[in-house]
Design an enzyme around this catalytic site. Structure first.
Site, PDB file in Angstrom:
ATOM      1  N   GLY A 126       0.807  -1.218   0.000  1.00  0.00           N
ATOM      2  CA  GLY A 126       0.000   0.000   0.000  1.00  0.00           C
ATOM      3  C   GLY A 126       0.840   1.268   0.000  1.00  0.00           C
ATOM      4  O   GLY A 126       0.348   2.354   0.282  1.00  0.00           O
ATOM      5  N   LEU A 127       2.142   1.142  -0.325  1.00  0.00           N
ATOM      6  CA  LEU A 127       2.986   2.341  -0.429  1.00  0.00           C
ATOM      7  C   LEU A 127       3.265   2.661  -1.901  1.00  0.00           C
ATOM      8  O   LEU A 127       4.213   3.355  -2.239  1.00  0.00           O
ATOM      9  CB  LEU A 127       4.291   2.146   0.351  1.00  0.00           C
ATOM     10  CG  LEU A 127       4.122   1.841   1.849  1.00  0.00           C
ATOM     11  CD1 LEU A 127       5.462   1.589   2.515  1.00  0.00           C
ATOM     12  CD2 LEU A 127       3.392   2.981   2.563  1.00  0.00           C
ATOM     13  N   SER A 128       2.433   2.093  -2.764  1.00  0.00           N
ATOM     14  CA  SER A 128       2.436   2.438  -4.188  1.00  0.00           C
ATOM     15  C   SER A 128       3.672   1.993  -4.961  1.00  0.00           C
ATOM     16  O   SER A 128       4.223   2.760  -5.760  1.00  0.00           O
ATOM     17  CB  SER A 128       2.219   3.936  -4.399  1.00  0.00           C
ATOM     18  OG  SER A 128       0.912   4.267  -4.074  1.00  0.00           O
ATOM     19  N   ASP A 174      -2.025   8.486  -6.101  1.00  0.00           N
ATOM     20  CA  ASP A 174      -0.710   7.852  -5.972  1.00  0.00           C
ATOM     21  C   ASP A 174       0.262   8.377  -7.031  1.00  0.00           C
ATOM     22  O   ASP A 174       1.399   8.755  -6.726  1.00  0.00           O
ATOM     23  CB  ASP A 174      -0.831   6.328  -6.120  1.00  0.00           C
ATOM     24  CG  ASP A 174      -1.817   5.738  -5.126  1.00  0.00           C
ATOM     25  OD1 ASP A 174      -2.164   6.444  -4.162  1.00  0.00           O
ATOM     26  OD2 ASP A 174      -2.236   4.595  -5.325  1.00  0.00           O
TER      27      ASP A 174
END
Ligand code: GLA
Length: 387
Positions: A126-128, A174
């Site tokens: 989920g940190l792209s 993002d």
């Protein structure tokens, strides 16, 4: 890191020619979750962890792609003539998707390139990591082929790649956060207009600590699309009684007045989150600008509660990490970040309490969930660049 990449590149593809080196960051969102496809505001920042890339132009139409994160996949060889949506399930779809998206905008490339990458963002956290690779590819296309697109355009083309080539219906947050990243600043973006401003993140004596649940998103993408659909339906119901362009146009009070028009209680909750989260984001940025870190943290906590109870995208792993964080000394704010359903939390923790935080939250997580969480103390870094 880049020296290691260079060495492996030369082993895999041979020496010589003009070899170019790049970096593109990951991102963490401080507040403003699930607002970007609802015409609201977001407040993410780029990180100093990200994706390193090496590329060299070829004279034929081949693309040769190698990731040091997926060594088992080995070298992927393809041709510019074979790039089409839906044809790929490998990591390479993010690279090919951006080449495709540039093509859709009339920016065709005539010759291919050799490419190697190494990401320092944990995949699926989920940190792209995927947006980082997309924006890295856009940066490479600009540099190797001389396209003069702005970085905001690179973000939009990357989002197009994700929506239409990869098939994930994400918003713009993002890709924009990564493309426009600025050291020690977060990007306050109005997703309805793409107007943005940089806000310095001065945490005086505290740091951003990310907690990784180590739970992969799995079902996440389908749930993500379901939430989008619920918000779109709620907006249509509201539009029957009030002319608004998006949920982001409404204040809390305006929402309360029109919410009876939403027939289902579930959709009402989803829309309520989108409206109040947007208002919270605007207030949080103001608080940060006024150096009121306590208020910023309080709004982060409120954001998590709303994502847990109204939007229902947290789950046991994220709730355990966040609720344990709230108990710790020196925690200014803690919430889930990104799409949810697994992935990471973002915490602002006083310097002197970070070690204790990591060990206490880690212990509570292990006891309840049965496996370890990981923690990273991160820094806010610049956007993509040639290195
Ligand atoms: C994912 C998407 C973003 C955004 C967030 C939730 O990260 O890619 O566009 O919707 O979820 O805020």
């Amino acid at each position: 890191m880049i020296e290691k990449c260079r060495e492996v590149f030369e082993q895999k593809f041979g020496k010589g020619g003009e070899i170019r080196q790049y970096f593109s960051p990951g991102r963490v969102n401080l507040i403003g979750e699930h607002t970007d496809y609802n015409g609201g505001h977001v407040f993410p920042c780029a990180l100093t962890i990200g994706t390193y890339g090496i590329a060299r132009k070829r004279t034929d139409r081949k693309l040769r792609l190698y990731s040091m994160n997926f060594e088992n996949t080995g070298m992927v060889e393809t041709s510019l003539d074979e790039i089409k949506p839906g044809a790929d399930s490998l990591w390479t779809r993010y690279v090919k998707g951006v080449i495709w998206a540039f093509g859709q905008k009339g920016k065709e490339i005539g010759t291919g390139f050799d490419f190697l990458c190494l990401g320092t963002i944990p995949n699926g956290s989920g940190l792209s990591s995927s947006a980082s690779l997309e924006v890295l590819t856009g940066t490479i296309l600009k540099d190797l082929y001389g396209f003069e697109e702005s970085m905001a355009d690179v973000a939009l083309y990357s989002q197009l790649a994700e929506n239409r080539y990869v098939g994930v219906n994400c918003g713009i947050m993002d890709q924009f956060a990564i493309a426009m990243g600025k050291k020690d600043h977060a990007v306050f973006l109005d997703t309805a207009t793409l107007e943005y401003e940089y806000a310095p993140v001065r945490l005086s004596g505290a740091k951003i600590v990310i907690g990784n649940t180590n739970k992969k998103r799995g079902l996440g993408d389908s749930k993500y699309n379901e939430r989008r659909a619920e918000c779109e339906e709620a907006l249509r119901e509201i539009q029957a009684v009030k002319p608004v362009a998006s949920l982001g146009d409404l204040t809390g009070e305006e929402f309360e007045a029109v919410s009876p028009a939403i027939a289902s209680p579930v959709r009402r909750k989803r829309a309520r989150h989108a409206v109040y989260e947007n208002q919270r984001t605007i207030r949080a940025v103001k608080a940060l600008q006024e150096n009121d870190l306590a208020e910023f943290g309080r709004l982060m906590n409120e954001s998590h509660v709303s994502l847990r109870d109204d939007y229902e995208v947290t789950g046991m792993e994220l709730d355990t990490l966040v609720e344990a964080a709230w108990q710790q000394p020196g925690v200014i704010g803690a919430r889930m970040t990104g799409a949810g359903f697994g992935g990471c939390t973002v915490n602002i923790v006083k310097d002197e309490d970070i070690d204790g935080f990591i060990s206490a939250v880690g212990k509570a997580y292990r006891e309840k969930i049965g496996y370890d969480a990981d923690f990273y103390v991160v820094e806010i870094g610049d956007g993509p660049r040639v290195i």
